[in-house]
Design an enzyme around this catalytic site. Structure first.
Site, short mmCIF file in Angstrom:
data_model
loop_
_atom_site.label_atom_id
_atom_site.label_comp_id
_atom_site.label_asym_id
_atom_site.label_seq_id
_atom_site.Cartn_x
_atom_site.Cartn_y
_atom_site.Cartn_z
N ILE A 199 94.00 -45.20 -42.86
CA ILE A 199 92.47 -45.46 -42.93
C ILE A 199 91.90 -44.87 -41.47
CG2 ILE A 199 92.36 -47.84 -42.28
CD1 ILE A 199 90.50 -48.41 -44.49
N ASP A 207 94.72 -53.58 -38.66
CA ASP A 207 93.73 -54.10 -37.67
C ASP A 207 94.14 -53.51 -36.00
OD1 ASP A 207 91.90 -55.63 -35.99
OD2 ASP A 207 92.92 -57.72 -36.58
P1 ADP Z 1 96.46 -58.54 -43.87
O1 ADP Z 1 96.87 -59.49 -42.63
O2 ADP Z 1 95.18 -58.66 -44.51
O3 ADP Z 1 97.70 -58.84 -44.90
P2 ADP Z 1 97.92 -55.95 -43.01
O4 ADP Z 1 97.32 -55.03 -41.99
O5 ADP Z 1 99.20 -56.60 -42.53
O6 ADP Z 1 96.76 -56.99 -43.32
O7 ADP Z 1 98.05 -55.51 -44.19
C1 ADP Z 1 97.12 -54.88 -45.10
C2 ADP Z 1 97.42 -53.39 -45.85
O8 ADP Z 1 97.12 -52.49 -44.68
C3 ADP Z 1 98.76 -53.46 -46.17
O9 ADP Z 1 99.17 -52.65 -47.38
C4 ADP Z 1 99.37 -52.40 -45.02
O10 ADP Z 1 100.36 -51.65 -45.35
C5 ADP Z 1 98.02 -51.51 -44.91
N1 ADP Z 1 97.99 -50.70 -43.49
C6 ADP Z 1 98.59 -50.84 -42.29
N2 ADP Z 1 98.16 -49.81 -41.62
C7 ADP Z 1 97.33 -48.89 -42.28
C8 ADP Z 1 96.74 -47.91 -41.99
N3 ADP Z 1 96.50 -47.20 -40.94
N4 ADP Z 1 95.74 -47.39 -43.01
C9 ADP Z 1 95.56 -48.05 -44.08
N5 ADP Z 1 96.45 -49.32 -44.39
C10 ADP Z 1 97.15 -49.61 -43.42
#
Ligand code: ADP
Length: 173
Positions: free
Chosen positions: A12, A35
């Site tokens: 993203i 994040d």
């Molecule tokens: P939450 O705490 O809301 O569960 P996470 O960051 O742990 O958030 O995970 C939410 C989703 O984002 C997961 O599917 C993870 O694999 C994904 N994710 C992690 N890094 C990226 C990125 N750079 N771009 C898109 N999605 C990502």
């Protein structure tokens, strides 16, 4: 509505669009997962602006600039932590998507990218989360002209398959 929603696999932080959504925590002061990736890519000015916001409630959203990201804005939303399903998790997750889309519209965003909110370390069941996300986005787009296009950016193939399936199952035209 289906033509205004797309599902892709990717990072993203690389998306060229008006706004990307950050699956944040309620402090808005950074964390792991998506994040952490967003803060690393945006640079330290993002954290500095986030410090001025004094956090955000689960299911709500706040907007900042995108700084070094290709996206103009970041919309930060703390998703619900999965506790088994009896703590309003589904309604809170739907509220995340709605709150982000309302902020996007209010800020003139035509293209918005979402990550899979809550399905990482917050452990929301993936298929259920995907259904809620797609249904909520479709319902919003059915009654709003903007944003024109919403993209679910899935980090891995399992996540992409779940959102593809949810989009295919959508009963709206
Ligand atoms: P939450 O705490 O809301 O569960 P996470 O960051 O742990 O958030 O995970 C939410 C989703 O984002 C997961 O599917 C993870 O694999 C994904 N994710 C992690 N890094 C990226 C990125 N750079 N771009 C898109 N999605 C990502």
């Amino acid at each position: 509505m289906k033509d205004r929603i797309q599902v892709i696999q990717g990072d993203i932080t690389r998306q060229i669009c008006d706004a990307i959504v950050n699956a944040a925590n309620t402090s808005l002061l950074g964390g792991g997962g998506v994040d952490g990736a967003i803060h690393r890519a945006a640079g330290p000015d993002l954290l500095a602006e986030c410090r001025t916001l004094y956090g955000c409630e689960t299911g709500k959203a706040k907007i900042t600039k995108g700084y070094r990201l290709p996206a103009r804005y970041v919309i930060h939303t703390p998703g619900p932590i999965w506790h088994g399903g009896d703590r309003n998790e589904s309604a809170l997750l739907a509220s995340c998507y709605r709150s982000c889309l309302e902020l996007a519209e209010a800020n003139g965003c035509q293209t918005v990218c979402f990550p899979s909110i809550s399905t990482g370390v917050y452990h929301f069941p993936l298929n259920q989360a995907a259904g809620i996300a797609i249904e909520t986005i479709a319902a919003f787009l059915a009654s709003h002209a903007a944003p024109a296009q919403v993209t679910m950016v899935c980090f891995d193939s399992r996540t992409k398959a779940a959102y593809d399936q949810a989009l295919a199952a959508l009963t709206r035209p």
